[in-house]
Design a protein around this motif. Sequence first.
Motif, PDB file in Angstrom:
ATOM      1  N   LEU A 750       7.912 -10.821  12.454  1.00  0.00           N
ATOM      2  CA  LEU A 750       9.341 -10.523  12.382  1.00  0.00           C
ATOM      3  C   LEU A 750      10.011 -10.580  13.748  1.00  0.00           C
ATOM      4  CD1 LEU A 750       9.354  -7.541   9.860  1.00  0.00           C
ATOM      5  CD2 LEU A 750      10.318  -9.805   9.470  1.00  0.00           C
ATOM      6  N   THR A 751       9.284 -10.247  14.796  1.00  0.00           N
ATOM      7  CA  THR A 751       9.909 -10.066  16.110  1.00  0.00           C
ATOM      8  C   THR A 751       9.558 -11.144  17.123  1.00  0.00           C
ATOM      9  OG1 THR A 751       8.064  -8.594  16.682  1.00  0.00           O
ATOM     10  CG2 THR A 751      10.075  -7.567  15.841  1.00  0.00           C
ATOM     11  N   THR A 752       8.575 -12.002  16.855  1.00  0.00           N
ATOM     12  CA  THR A 752       8.181 -13.012  17.843  1.00  0.00           C
ATOM     13  C   THR A 752       9.307 -13.983  18.168  1.00  0.00           C
ATOM     14  OG1 THR A 752       5.828 -12.860  17.290  1.00  0.00           O
ATOM     15  CG2 THR A 752       6.588 -14.903  18.301  1.00  0.00           C
ATOM     16  N   PRO A 753      10.027 -14.571  17.181  1.00  0.00           N
ATOM     17  CA  PRO A 753      11.137 -15.472  17.562  1.00  0.00           C
ATOM     18  C   PRO A 753      12.180 -14.795  18.437  1.00  0.00           C
ATOM     19  CG  PRO A 753      10.610 -15.708  15.228  1.00  0.00           C
ATOM     20  CD  PRO A 753       9.854 -14.519  15.714  1.00  0.00           C
ATOM     21  N   THR A 754      12.509 -13.562  18.111  1.00  0.00           N
ATOM     22  CA  THR A 754      13.502 -12.845  18.909  1.00  0.00           C
ATOM     23  C   THR A 754      12.970 -12.545  20.298  1.00  0.00           C
ATOM     24  OG1 THR A 754      14.189 -11.805  16.839  1.00  0.00           O
ATOM     25  CG2 THR A 754      15.101 -10.917  18.869  1.00  0.00           C
ATOM     26  N   LEU A 755      11.688 -12.218  20.393  1.00  0.00           N
ATOM     27  CA  LEU A 755      11.090 -11.953  21.703  1.00  0.00           C
ATOM     28  C   LEU A 755      11.129 -13.199  22.582  1.00  0.00           C
ATOM     29  CD1 LEU A 755       9.505 -10.105  23.620  1.00  0.00           C
ATOM     30  CD2 LEU A 755       7.414 -10.822  22.458  1.00  0.00           C
ATOM     31  N   PHE A 756      10.780 -14.343  22.028  1.00  0.00           N
ATOM     32  CA  PHE A 756      10.824 -15.573  22.821  1.00  0.00           C
ATOM     33  C   PHE A 756      12.265 -15.939  23.165  1.00  0.00           C
ATOM     34  CE2 PHE A 756       6.440 -15.980  21.814  1.00  0.00           C
ATOM     35  CZ  PHE A 756       5.909 -16.907  22.696  1.00  0.00           C
ATOM     36  N   HIS A 757      13.186 -15.671  22.252  1.00  0.00           N
ATOM     37  CA  HIS A 757      14.598 -15.906  22.559  1.00  0.00           C
ATOM     38  C   HIS A 757      15.037 -15.033  23.727  1.00  0.00           C
ATOM     39  CE1 HIS A 757      19.043 -15.942  21.031  1.00  0.00           C
ATOM     40  NE2 HIS A 757      18.867 -16.706  22.101  1.00  0.00           N
ATOM     41  N   ALA A 758      14.640 -13.780  23.719  1.00  0.00           N
ATOM     42  CA  ALA A 758      14.984 -12.887  24.829  1.00  0.00           C
ATOM     43  C   ALA A 758      14.344 -13.354  26.132  1.00  0.00           C
ATOM     44  CB  ALA A 758      14.545 -11.458  24.499  1.00  0.00           C
ATOM     45  N   ALA A 759      13.113 -13.873  26.051  1.00  0.00           N
ATOM     46  CA  ALA A 759      12.453 -14.383  27.252  1.00  0.00           C
ATOM     47  C   ALA A 759      13.182 -15.606  27.807  1.00  0.00           C
ATOM     48  CB  ALA A 759      10.999 -14.723  26.934  1.00  0.00           C
ATOM     49  N   ILE A 760      13.628 -16.487  26.927  1.00  0.00           N
ATOM     50  CA  ILE A 760      14.379 -17.663  27.380  1.00  0.00           C
ATOM     51  C   ILE A 760      15.687 -17.238  28.040  1.00  0.00           C
ATOM     52  CG2 ILE A 760      15.648 -19.675  26.553  1.00  0.00           C
ATOM     53  CD1 ILE A 760      13.458 -20.081  24.489  1.00  0.00           C
ATOM     54  N   LEU A 761      16.374 -16.267  27.436  1.00  0.00           N
ATOM     55  CA  LEU A 761      17.610 -15.767  28.035  1.00  0.00           C
ATOM     56  C   LEU A 761      17.342 -15.128  29.391  1.00  0.00           C
ATOM     57  CD1 LEU A 761      19.345 -14.158  24.910  1.00  0.00           C
ATOM     58  CD2 LEU A 761      19.870 -16.350  25.997  1.00  0.00           C
ATOM     59  N   LYS A 762      16.204 -14.457  29.521  1.00  0.00           N
ATOM     60  CA  LYS A 762      15.851 -13.840  30.794  1.00  0.00           C
ATOM     61  C   LYS A 762      15.644 -14.901  31.875  1.00  0.00           C
ATOM     62  CE  LYS A 762      14.425 -10.565  33.585  1.00  0.00           C
ATOM     63  NZ  LYS A 762      15.356  -9.559  34.130  1.00  0.00           N
ATOM     64  N   ILE A 763      14.944 -15.972  31.539  1.00  0.00           N
ATOM     65  CA  ILE A 763      14.712 -17.036  32.520  1.00  0.00           C
ATOM     66  C   ILE A 763      16.024 -17.729  32.870  1.00  0.00           C
ATOM     67  CG2 ILE A 763      13.543 -19.239  32.889  1.00  0.00           C
ATOM     68  CD1 ILE A 763      11.264 -18.243  31.201  1.00  0.00           C
ATOM     69  N   GLN A 764      16.862 -17.981  31.869  1.00  0.00           N
ATOM     70  CA  GLN A 764      18.162 -18.596  32.147  1.00  0.00           C
ATOM     71  C   GLN A 764      19.020 -17.701  33.033  1.00  0.00           C
ATOM     72  OE1 GLN A 764      19.649 -19.332  28.190  1.00  0.00           O
ATOM     73  NE2 GLN A 764      18.744 -21.393  28.098  1.00  0.00           N
ATOM     74  N   GLU A 765      18.922 -16.406  32.814  1.00  0.00           N
ATOM     75  CA  GLU A 765      19.672 -15.474  33.663  1.00  0.00           C
ATOM     76  C   GLU A 765      19.179 -15.523  35.100  1.00  0.00           C
ATOM     77  OE1 GLU A 765      20.214 -10.615  34.107  1.00  0.00           O
ATOM     78  OE2 GLU A 765      19.326 -11.477  32.297  1.00  0.00           O
ATOM     79  N   GLU A 766      17.868 -15.606  35.276  1.00  0.00           N
ATOM     80  CA  GLU A 766      17.315 -15.677  36.630  1.00  0.00           C
ATOM     81  C   GLU A 766      17.726 -16.978  37.313  1.00  0.00           C
ATOM     82  OE1 GLU A 766      15.673 -13.345  38.194  1.00  0.00           O
ATOM     83  OE2 GLU A 766      15.642 -11.953  36.508  1.00  0.00           O
TER      84      GLU A 766
END
Length: 950
Positions: A750-766
């Motif tokens: 249930l949470t893996t797609p959202t977790l990877f989405h959050a990780a991508i947003l984190k890298i884009q933010e950096e």
Amino acid sequence: MTEEIDDLEFFQQDFTTASNWEIFTARLEEIFHEWKLPFVCLGEKLSRNQLSLCDWTTCQEIINFADVEMKIVRFTAKLGDSGKNESVGKDEGSRQCQAFMDLMSLDNDYSILDEEVEGSMHPIARWYGLRDFVVVVSTKQPIYNESQIRILLSSVHIAVAESNCEVPVFIEVIDKSQTYPIFLGVCEFQSTRLSFDVVHLQTTPPQFKYLSGLLDMFKGKIGVQYEDPVSVSVRLSYRLNQFGSATRFGKWSNSFATNPFDFPEDDEQAPKDDQEPFTVLPFGAMCDPVDELVIYCTWPNVADNVVIDSQTYSDFDPLLAPKWSLRARYQPLPACFLSEVLKEYLHNLEVMTTLSELLGDSITSTGAAFGVNPLDVLTESKIPSLSSVLPTLSRRRKDNQKSSGPIRDDLLMKMLYYLFPDAQENSQHPYNIPEIEPYDPLKIKSAPPDSLVHRLSALLALCQEYFGGKKAVAHLWMEFAQEMRYRVERCIPIPGIGNGFPDSRTCLMHQKLQMLNICMERRCIREGGLPFSLTSAESTSKGGGNEGSGKKKIDDSEDEFFDCANDDDEDDGQQNRHAPWNKPEGRLSRLGDMTLVDSDEPLYIPVTQEPVPKTEDQLEDDAEVMLKLGPGSELGTQMMSASLLSDMESFKAANPNGKIEDFIRWYSPRDWIEDATDEDEENANAESEQKKKGHLSSRMMIPGNTWSSVWDSAKPVPARRQRRLFDDTKEAEKVLHFLESRNIGQIAELTTPTLFHAAILKIQEEIAQDDFKIPAMTEQMEKIVAQCCKLSRENWLSPGSRPYGIRSKKWQNLLLELTNMEYHVLEARSLIVKVLGCEKKELTEWERNLLSELLKEHECELKNGSKGEVSMQILGLFEEWKNSMIEQFGDGDQIFGNKPLPNPIERQFILRVSGKTLVRGMAGPQFLRAIMGQNQFRLCGAFSQDTNFL
């Protein structure tokens, strides 16, 4: 007797049989002819670094020499348009050899590719600068024996001479005392033979440490004096692997050595508007990703008679070198915080352990942790007190109640306050969910950024990595599920969730939470309207369209079920038209100036039940049931027409004299076709247009169609007295049971797609913070987003699609891409600090190009030699290293001496000469490359001789 002896097979012997050596040589000639090596056309002159930047093609053949299997490989550079060959039809006397021309070219003396990187240029192309060559190598055991080497080399000489091959051919052998390959080769063109030879030693002979000794050896090997002086190219390499202060102030050094989930404790430490927002996911590496920087000081082309390089004096001062270049080498992918968190969480995808197995039945019992009595919920007043409406987490956790889970109480409360900031006054982490964007098929099927599902996924991954593994994940999920039940029982809205019906563009977890909010909204409206209903119901619109697209939209601010009084302008005659048993009920408003088909009575819009919200899995279940029932099934027709029946009954109650034509005019205007009238008649009746003449569409006039059947069975029942189409209590309990019954693997799904989405947003933010804007990073990020979008839309939760192992492998492949991306960001951040001398600034175009090439591990030329800005920054790092050596050991002369740079780790000398001689006229090219490094001395020579004088 003579005939008998001659007929005996024992005495017959064919002395014309070819030997293995002859067969091997003949096969070599055949391969050279098949590859058309004798007819190689002369290509254009190579441009600068062209061999390093172009692609290479290979073709190979396998042949046997006795019992040894040999592989013949041809390496050819793909030069594109710039490398088109010239015509073959040239005068033989004016033709040049392509290998001779490449050997004398100065533009590819040094490859910009790092030789320590796997898959870089072939050593022959790196040492000699050749664009086309053939290598003969054993496929199994390398060749050590000197006799075998001589036989193989003689075979190559014969094959090259007999086939007139103009492409250099090498054999790969290994010296007995070394593990490095040695290439011996030959190239013949007309009457000139070019012999290639390699010598490798572990220590440099004293007489060859300097240019003077190499020149004496080179001229002695040639034996002929040329008119032109020897052209010399020199390169000195310096290594910097001690960075001093550059390793202390870099952003890459984020570390969670104490507590990875560290919130500010008071308002003074709370993040202000001008500070960076708090994020749960970590970012950084355990060590500096940049292992070392290598500086190259190069003198491209000087004559041997104008420079001196001996033991006593040298003209090759690195600070006076006309060309400076830089290369960065990196650590072999150290542990990165974000990637490690994702990696550990992915292990849960294949774990089917339940929450009760991990935590025990006592802690997972519903409501036991909060001391809630289910009987109190059933008997409490429907009008709640103000204290019960205000949501607080601390009110439900008494001081004497301690959590028996693996997560500490203080840390668990921080997590819950982070997930539910509305439970705390003046919360430091309020939700700021952006508006829903238009549908994008390439968008990740996740949840809005920084939503509740994003925060929950990040906290679950953090619990897996830092706070107890699977037990901590189970504990946090159990607390989250109990919080959901607590809020549903008291109609407390769930924060951080998008408004409206479950959005199928988002993940299933987000849809389930939206369903809970919808259920609570319906319950609040039905039971009297709490403040939640007044605020949240405004965002839930009545399903349906206007006259052009469907049912008339009902004003959201109105109550759901009520009877509308007749309009003030309606006369008493209209009120008394209906019998007492046939009075209209559940009217909302008039539908413009429209009247009934067979009457002048106004057509009223009925009050209908709200549309039924459904999540994605419920829609799939309904579709599966309909597919199993098949077309024409009575049960399927009832399921599809339940909402239609309710609306028809409401319409009949509001319009007792209405017919199906009137219902169609309101509900589906496109199925009502008006009769055509003359223009004059239409203008005459424009003022008194109350009734429209027309007929139903063809699909509505089919005998026994669903609309007619449902209309015949519908009774005039207002919406307030109908059976509810949507049972909010039942649907809310379904969602709560769904959350409470998940095991560890299903939670991860249930949470893996959202977790990877959050990780991508984190890298884009950096990346956005540091203003990289490197094209390679942009392309890689687009690839990662596309791959994550594809994986997020795969239906892993479907019972029939559970390919165990495959789903985890797919996410691991995406994780590898994310790890490389995170590492590139850290590499770029570290390079900015070390090479550009700043931690955050606006990068120029040249600096971005420099950073991009360094990330590819390419050698990059620096502006203005040693006087450039980047060169001065690196010289400052060398100065810091020298000062630290003096502080630690009291003397830095062992490494630096009295110079600003340490002793070079490698020195390269390239000697070449060609043209006219003083005695024999024109002569072939002569080439020698000397590489002197730590525990390495390598000579790569190519010497020509005239076969007419042999």
